[in-house]
Design an enzyme around this catalytic site. Structure first.
Site, mmCIF file in Angstrom:
data_model
loop_
_atom_site.group_PDB
_atom_site.id
_atom_site.type_symbol
_atom_site.label_atom_id
_atom_site.label_comp_id
_atom_site.label_asym_id
_atom_site.label_seq_id
_atom_site.Cartn_x
_atom_site.Cartn_y
_atom_site.Cartn_z
ATOM 1 N N ASP A 24 64.123 57.780 74.505
ATOM 2 C CA ASP A 24 62.807 57.996 73.902
ATOM 3 C C ASP A 24 61.892 58.761 74.856
ATOM 4 O O ASP A 24 62.060 58.696 76.070
ATOM 5 C CB ASP A 24 62.196 56.629 73.534
ATOM 6 N N HIS A 41 63.149 67.800 73.233
ATOM 7 C CA HIS A 41 64.506 67.458 72.779
ATOM 8 C C HIS A 41 65.545 68.289 73.535
ATOM 9 O O HIS A 41 66.577 67.788 73.948
ATOM 10 C CB HIS A 41 64.644 67.694 71.269
ATOM 11 N N LEU A 135 85.621 57.030 79.451
ATOM 12 C CA LEU A 135 84.405 56.560 78.770
ATOM 13 C C LEU A 135 84.455 56.845 77.264
ATOM 14 O O LEU A 135 84.856 57.927 76.843
ATOM 15 C CB LEU A 135 83.197 57.291 79.376
HETATM 16 C C1 IPE Z 1 64.045 55.400 68.422
HETATM 17 O O1 IPE Z 1 62.963 56.143 68.853
HETATM 18 C C2 IPE Z 1 65.081 56.291 67.812
HETATM 19 C C3 IPE Z 1 65.787 57.176 68.731
HETATM 20 C C4 IPE Z 1 65.641 57.219 70.026
HETATM 21 C C5 IPE Z 1 66.757 58.039 68.107
HETATM 22 P P1 IPE Z 1 61.685 56.399 67.929
HETATM 23 O O2 IPE Z 1 60.762 57.236 68.732
HETATM 24 O O3 IPE Z 1 62.103 56.928 66.621
HETATM 25 O O4 IPE Z 1 61.123 54.922 67.719
HETATM 26 P P2 IPE Z 1 59.653 54.411 67.423
HETATM 27 O O5 IPE Z 1 59.134 55.265 66.293
HETATM 28 O O6 IPE Z 1 58.872 54.620 68.665
HETATM 29 O O7 IPE Z 1 59.821 52.978 67.089
HETATM 30 C C1 IPE Z 2 63.307 60.530 71.241
HETATM 31 O O1 IPE Z 2 62.102 61.140 71.576
HETATM 32 C C2 IPE Z 2 64.199 61.444 70.432
HETATM 33 C C3 IPE Z 2 64.383 61.031 69.037
HETATM 34 C C4 IPE Z 2 63.821 60.006 68.463
HETATM 35 C C5 IPE Z 2 65.265 61.854 68.251
HETATM 36 P P1 IPE Z 2 60.871 61.167 70.588
HETATM 37 O O2 IPE Z 2 60.957 62.406 69.773
HETATM 38 O O3 IPE Z 2 60.759 59.908 69.833
HETATM 39 O O4 IPE Z 2 59.670 61.296 71.625
HETATM 40 P P2 IPE Z 2 58.257 60.578 71.579
HETATM 41 O O5 IPE Z 2 58.492 59.140 71.377
HETATM 42 O O6 IPE Z 2 57.519 61.203 70.438
HETATM 43 O O7 IPE Z 2 57.645 60.900 72.895
HETATM 44 MG MG MG Z 3 59.808 58.138 70.167
#
Ligand code: IPE
Ligand code: IPE
Ligand code: MG
Length: 238
Positions: A24, A41, A135
């Site tokens: 995240d 990303h 792995l």
């Molecule tokens: C969880 O992260 C999903 C992934 C890392 C793929 P999100 O950014 O979607 O989760 P929330 O919205 O903070 O709960």
């Molecule tokens: C995690 O990073 C990637 C996915 C959920 C695909 P985010 O896109 O959720 O990044 P934040 O949480 O907005 O910083």
């Molecule tokens: Mg996120």
């Protein structure tokens, strides 16, 4: 304290068999730099490469990476498309490196709902790496923990199985055959599960770091494993 010292200490103690990661903070990483979210990303793919490499070196059995949740479809179409594009790109560019590192590939989630191109790339990757013995890289894609439990129950109903208990229920989850995660890492500071491996994380040690996923490197992974090794796992005992 160098990375090498940390590695020596880690190798002397029991390692987690299965590490699961909620990757995240990509969006926030980009925002901090005044960049569009896609750049976060993209930067996060380097962290994926490094995590896979380090887990392979440590002899971890399974690394599960939460890459796309069933809830992530609500994001702007441009972002969803960019994520799917990145995934396809990674699958074609990284397979030979994964093969060299003896990595096996699998997925959990409702992958049949992903774009056909991504499904195709996944199939090819899984096929190419299926004889590897190192792995297991497990990608959680269009994954939701509640959906997984519902899918398991539907499977059980369809098969007409009556004698279900906590042990054999796991056989109907997407993760059938895998050990439960021992360590769950979430980057970027959020203290929630976000529908990740709800059944399997029952006794996992949780580790949350403020580090954003695109900044997550070898030393951060070592730190998480060291922290895990300091924990006392009780499983309900004394
Ligand atoms: C969880 O992260 C999903 C992934 C890392 C793929 P999100 O950014 O979607 O989760 P929330 O919205 O903070 O709960
Ligand atoms: C995690 O990073 C990637 C996915 C959920 C695909 P985010 O896109 O959720 O990044 P934040 O949480 O907005 O910083
Ligand atoms: Mg996120």
């Amino acid at each position: 304290m160098s990375s090498d010292d940390a590695l020596k200490r880690i190798k002397n103690k029991p390692l987690p068999r299965h590490i699961a990661v909620i990757m995240d903070g990509n969006g926030r990483w980009a925002k901090k730099r005044g960049l569009p979210r896609l750049f976060g990303h993209r930067a996060g793919t380097q962290s994926v490469r490094e995590a896979v490499k380090v887990c392979g070196e440590l002899g971890i059995e399974v690394l599960t990476l939460y890459a796309f949740s069933t809830e992530n479809w609500v994001r702007p179409k441009t972002e969803v498309n960019a994520l799917m594009g990145l995934l396809s790109k990674m699958l074609s560019s990284e397979i030979s490196e994964l093969d060299k590192n003896n990595v096996r590939l699998m997925t959990v989630g409702r992958t049949h709902e992903l774009p056909p191109k991504v499904q195709d790339d996944l199939r090819k990757g899984i096929e190419k790496l299926k004889h590897n013995t190192g792995l297991t890289l497990n990608l959680a894609l269009n994954y939701g923990g509640r959906q997984e439990i519902v899918d398991a129950i539907k499977k059980i109903q369809k098969l007409g199985i009556k004698n279900i208990d906590e042990k054999n229920f796991s056989d109907y989850l997407y993760t059938a055959g895998l050990p439960d995660p021992d360590l769950m890492i979430r980057t970027s500071g959020e203290m929630r599960l976000s529908n990740f491996l709800l059944y399997q994380l029952a006794y996992a040690e949780l580790y949350v770091t403020e580090t954003l996923w695109p900044d997550f490197r070898r030393e951060h992974l070592y730190k998480a494993v060291e922290e895990y090794q300091k924990r006392e796992r009780r499983f309900g005992g004394t």
